[in-house]
Design a protein around this motif. Structure first.
Motif: not given
Length: 242
Positions: A201-207
């Motif tokens: 899932p793409l989110n603000l914490a995505s590496a």
């Protein structure tokens, strides 16, 4: 035919909400690559459109390109491939989208083998893509988020700044904050200047990470496929950042 296929996880089985008794699901896919709406006739075809749209190796694609006629069981068989792909090297590939369960039918397998042979004699490649290659919910969700940003123009210096910034804090949230506009970060991801694991899932914490050295961007293919005569899935890489 040899494509630089990105790593593929194990497909997730997805229950399709539409059954034959309720009729077909049809719709149109807004393609930035083709600058028009692409008609699809099943949810699998819609998922295939996302993969074609985001794969740099595919420079053009069109639905139901032409009808073929070839001998089958003492009669002429009429067959229309679901898609035609044009690759970065000019190669033409015809594509059939089918649930994997359909390939277990001897009659269907024979028809696909005949289509494969007919097209090979004309110098074209033929592939089959099934739900095993397309049912990745997180990937499709990420594609749907990123699709509007395919049309954004990213200047070279912006791409270089983003790649340099990853040495400091390689997360999507940090990159968005660095540019002050989340749309720039989305566009960098959509156009593969910067990479993420599309199956998370793409989110603000995505590496985030940059393409590997020697990565040939124009050859990148985000889907795998099956080739004749047995239509087994082609070999794929296993390293998530290869």
């Amino acid at each position: 035919m040899r494509l630089n296929i990105t790593p593929q996880p194990k497909a997730e089985r997805a229950r399709e909400p539409v059954t034959p008794s309720r009729g077909l699901v049809r719709g149109q896919f807004p393609s930035t690559k083709m600058k028009r709406m692409i008609a699809w006739e099943s949810q699998l075809e819609q998922k295939a459109c996302y993969h074609f749209e985001f794969s740099p190796a595919v420079i053009a694609f069109r639905e139901q390109p032409e009808t073929l006629y070839f001998p089958y069981q003492e009669r002429m068989c009429r067959y229309t491939p679901d898609f035609e792909l044009t690759l970065y090297n000019g190669e033409i590939i015809y594509v059939e989208i089918k649930p994997l369960s359909k390939l277990r039918s001897p009659q269907m397998l024979e028809r696909l083998q005949l289509a494969n042979q007919f097209l090979a004699e004309k110098g074209y490649n033929f592939i089959v893509i099934t739900d095993e290659e397309l049912n990745f919910p997180n990937r499709i969700r990420n594609f749907s988020i990123l699709r509007p940003y395919l049309r954004f123009e990213i200047a070279f210096h912006i791409s270089q700044q983003a790649k340099a910034w990853l040495a400091n804090d390689p997360t999507f949230g940090a990159l968005s904050q660095f540019f002050g506009l989340q749309s720039i970060a989305f566009a960098l991801l959509a156009q593969l200047h910067i990479r993420i694991d599309l199956d998370q899932p793409l989110n603000l914490a995505s590496a985030l990470f940059t393409p590997a050295n020697g990565d040939h961007h124009h050859e990148t293919c985000l889907f795998t496929y099956r080739t004749g005569p047995d239509f087994r899935q082609c070999a794929i890489p296993t390293d998530s950042h290869s």
